[in-house]
Motif scaffolding. Structure first.
Motif, PDB file in Angstrom:
ATOM      1  N   ASN A  66       0.845  -1.191   0.000  1.00 33.73           N
ATOM      2  CA  ASN A  66       0.000   0.000   0.000  1.00 33.73           C
ATOM      3  C   ASN A  66       0.878   1.237   0.000  1.00 33.73           C
ATOM      4  OD1 ASN A  66      -2.522  -1.364   0.233  1.00 33.73           O
ATOM      5  ND2 ASN A  66      -2.164  -1.619   2.420  1.00 33.73           N
ATOM      6  N   PHE A  67       0.468   2.217  -0.789  1.00 30.96           N
ATOM      7  CA  PHE A  67       1.133   3.509  -0.799  1.00 30.96           C
ATOM      8  C   PHE A  67       0.171   4.506  -0.193  1.00 30.96           C
ATOM      9  CE2 PHE A  67       3.171   0.973  -3.997  1.00 30.96           C
ATOM     10  CZ  PHE A  67       4.503   1.187  -3.707  1.00 30.96           C
ATOM     11  N   LEU A  68       0.639   5.190   0.840  1.00 26.79           N
ATOM     12  CA  LEU A  68      -0.190   6.126   1.581  1.00 26.79           C
ATOM     13  C   LEU A  68       0.253   7.547   1.301  1.00 26.79           C
ATOM     14  CD1 LEU A  68      -0.215   3.345   3.109  1.00 26.79           C
ATOM     15  CD2 LEU A  68      -0.781   4.647   5.134  1.00 26.79           C
ATOM     16  N   ASN A  69      -0.712   8.463   1.343  1.00 27.77           N
ATOM     17  CA  ASN A  69      -0.375   9.872   1.175  1.00 27.77           C
ATOM     18  C   ASN A  69      -0.045  10.476   2.538  1.00 27.77           C
ATOM     19  OD1 ASN A  69      -2.860  10.339   2.401  1.00 27.77           O
ATOM     20  ND2 ASN A  69      -3.860  10.996   0.515  1.00 27.77           N
ATOM     21  N   SER A  70       0.176  11.766   2.584  1.00 35.11           N
ATOM     22  CA  SER A  70       0.578  12.429   3.827  1.00 35.11           C
ATOM     23  C   SER A  70      -0.522  12.412   4.881  1.00 35.11           C
ATOM     24  CB  SER A  70       1.028  13.864   3.548  1.00 35.11           C
ATOM     25  OG  SER A  70      -0.052  14.601   2.998  1.00 35.11           O
TER      26      SER A  70
END
Length: 153
Positions: A133-137
Protein backbone atom coordinates in the motif's frame (compact mmCIF):
# COMPACT_ATOMS: atom_id res chain seq x y z
CA UNK A 1 10.71 -24.11 19.68
CA UNK A 2 9.02 -20.83 18.73
CA UNK A 3 12.28 -18.93 19.19
CA UNK A 4 14.03 -21.38 16.86
CA UNK A 5 11.26 -20.91 14.28
CA UNK A 6 11.46 -17.12 14.52
CA UNK A 7 15.25 -17.20 14.22
CA UNK A 8 15.04 -19.51 11.20
CA UNK A 9 12.50 -17.25 9.53
CA UNK A 10 14.26 -13.98 10.24
CA UNK A 11 17.79 -15.13 9.46
CA UNK A 12 19.31 -14.82 5.99
CA UNK A 13 17.51 -15.53 2.77
CA UNK A 14 17.79 -18.81 0.98
CA UNK A 15 17.17 -18.26 -2.70
CA UNK A 16 17.34 -21.86 -3.86
CA UNK A 17 15.17 -22.40 -6.91
CA UNK A 18 12.68 -25.29 -6.87
CA UNK A 19 13.69 -26.21 -3.34
CA UNK A 20 12.30 -25.64 0.09
CA UNK A 21 13.49 -22.55 1.91
CA UNK A 22 14.75 -22.36 5.48
CA UNK A 23 11.26 -21.13 6.39
CA UNK A 24 9.68 -24.21 4.77
CA UNK A 25 12.13 -26.53 6.52
CA UNK A 26 11.38 -24.89 9.89
CA UNK A 27 7.63 -25.26 9.27
CA UNK A 28 8.09 -28.92 8.30
CA UNK A 29 10.27 -29.68 11.31
CA UNK A 30 7.71 -28.02 13.62
CA UNK A 31 4.89 -30.10 12.15
CA UNK A 32 3.10 -27.03 10.81
CA UNK A 33 3.24 -28.26 7.20
CA UNK A 34 3.45 -31.73 5.70
CA UNK A 35 5.98 -33.00 3.15
CA UNK A 36 4.04 -31.30 0.33
CA UNK A 37 4.13 -27.99 2.28
CA UNK A 38 0.39 -28.05 2.89
CA UNK A 39 -0.51 -26.44 6.21
CA UNK A 40 -1.63 -29.05 8.72
CA UNK A 41 -1.58 -26.86 11.85
CA UNK A 42 -3.34 -23.57 11.13
CA UNK A 43 -3.23 -22.31 14.69
CA UNK A 44 0.53 -22.77 15.03
CA UNK A 45 1.20 -21.21 11.61
CA UNK A 46 -0.83 -18.15 12.56
CA UNK A 47 1.05 -17.90 15.85
CA UNK A 48 4.45 -18.11 14.14
CA UNK A 49 3.52 -15.47 11.55
CA UNK A 50 2.09 -13.19 14.26
CA UNK A 51 5.44 -13.61 16.05
CA UNK A 52 7.32 -12.60 12.91
CA UNK A 53 5.15 -9.49 12.56
CA UNK A 54 5.70 -8.58 16.22
CA UNK A 55 9.44 -9.23 15.96
CA UNK A 56 9.93 -6.77 13.08
CA UNK A 57 7.42 -4.14 14.26
CA UNK A 58 10.09 -2.17 16.15
CA UNK A 59 11.86 -1.46 12.85
CA UNK A 60 9.08 0.80 11.55
CA UNK A 61 8.69 3.46 10.45
CA UNK A 62 12.01 3.45 8.64
CA UNK A 63 13.37 5.72 5.93
CA UNK A 64 14.32 3.65 2.87
CA UNK A 65 15.73 6.49 0.77
CA UNK A 66 15.35 10.25 0.46
CA UNK A 67 11.71 9.94 -0.69
CA UNK A 68 10.45 6.64 0.70
CA UNK A 69 9.42 5.54 4.19
CA UNK A 70 8.20 2.07 5.09
CA UNK A 71 5.58 2.49 7.78
CA UNK A 72 4.64 -1.08 8.71
CA UNK A 73 4.70 -4.75 7.70
CA UNK A 74 2.25 -7.50 8.59
CA UNK A 75 2.92 -11.15 7.77
CA UNK A 76 -0.04 -13.53 7.58
CA UNK A 77 -1.01 -16.75 5.83
CA UNK A 78 -2.55 -14.61 3.08
CA UNK A 79 0.69 -12.80 2.36
CA UNK A 80 2.80 -9.87 3.36
CA UNK A 81 1.19 -6.47 3.71
CA UNK A 82 3.43 -3.41 3.72
CA UNK A 83 2.59 0.27 3.97
CA UNK A 84 4.87 2.81 2.32
CA UNK A 85 4.78 6.56 2.00
CA UNK A 86 6.37 8.27 -0.97
CA UNK A 87 7.10 11.95 -0.29
CA UNK A 88 5.04 14.38 -2.35
CA UNK A 89 2.87 11.60 -3.79
CA UNK A 90 -0.68 12.48 -2.78
CA UNK A 91 -3.02 10.95 -5.38
CA UNK A 92 -3.53 7.64 -7.15
CA UNK A 93 -2.51 9.30 -10.42
CA UNK A 94 0.75 10.52 -8.82
CA UNK A 95 1.47 7.05 -7.41
CA UNK A 96 0.86 5.33 -10.75
CA UNK A 97 3.09 7.85 -12.51
CA UNK A 98 5.97 7.35 -10.09
CA UNK A 99 5.62 3.56 -9.91
CA UNK A 100 5.31 2.88 -13.63
CA UNK A 101 7.12 5.73 -15.39
CA UNK A 102 10.22 5.42 -13.20
CA UNK A 103 10.15 1.62 -12.99
CA UNK A 104 9.58 1.55 -9.25
CA UNK A 105 6.79 -1.04 -9.51
CA UNK A 106 9.22 -3.48 -11.14
CA UNK A 107 11.90 -2.60 -8.58
CA UNK A 108 9.46 -3.39 -5.75
CA UNK A 109 8.53 -6.69 -7.41
CA UNK A 110 12.18 -7.65 -7.93
CA UNK A 111 13.02 -6.82 -4.33
CA UNK A 112 10.04 -8.67 -2.85
CA UNK A 113 10.50 -11.67 -5.15
CA UNK A 114 14.08 -12.05 -3.89
CA UNK A 115 12.85 -12.64 -0.33
CA UNK A 116 12.68 -15.98 1.43
CA UNK A 117 8.91 -15.72 1.70
CA UNK A 118 8.49 -15.32 -2.06
CA UNK A 119 10.41 -18.53 -2.64
CA UNK A 120 8.60 -20.46 0.08
CA UNK A 121 6.74 -23.56 -1.04
CA UNK A 122 4.43 -23.06 1.95
CA UNK A 123 3.44 -19.55 0.87
CA UNK A 124 3.05 -20.67 -2.73
CA UNK A 125 0.64 -23.44 -1.60
CA UNK A 126 -1.28 -20.81 0.37
CA UNK A 127 -1.52 -18.65 -2.78
CA UNK A 128 -0.07 -15.76 -0.76
CA UNK A 129 0.52 -12.29 -2.19
CA UNK A 130 2.57 -9.21 -1.49
CA UNK A 131 0.25 -6.25 -0.97
CA UNK A 132 2.14 -2.96 -0.99
CA UNK A 133 0.00 0.00 0.00
CA UNK A 134 1.13 3.51 -0.80
CA UNK A 135 -0.19 6.13 1.58
CA UNK A 136 -0.37 9.87 1.17
CA UNK A 137 0.58 12.43 3.83
CA UNK A 138 -2.87 12.02 5.42
CA UNK A 139 -2.24 8.25 5.84
CA UNK A 140 -4.88 7.32 3.26
CA UNK A 141 -4.15 4.44 0.90
CA UNK A 142 -3.91 5.90 -2.58
CA UNK A 143 -2.62 2.85 -4.46
CA UNK A 144 -2.05 -0.85 -3.83
CA UNK A 145 0.49 -2.91 -5.72
CA UNK A 146 -0.48 -6.61 -5.56
CA UNK A 147 2.13 -9.20 -6.45
CA UNK A 148 1.20 -12.89 -6.23
CA UNK A 149 4.13 -14.86 -4.84
CA UNK A 150 3.43 -17.41 -7.58
CA UNK A 151 4.52 -14.77 -10.14
CA UNK A 152 8.00 -14.71 -8.59
CA UNK A 153 10.43 -16.92 -10.51
Amino acid sequence: MKKILLFSILSGSSLAINAATDFDNAMLKAGIVDEQYQVVNDRELNEVLRGVTNKVAHMFPSKIDAYTTILSVNVSRFGIYANYQLDEVETKKDAEYVLYNFGLAQDYKNYLCSSEFANSETFKKLNAKFNVNFLNSESSVIYTLKIPMSSCR
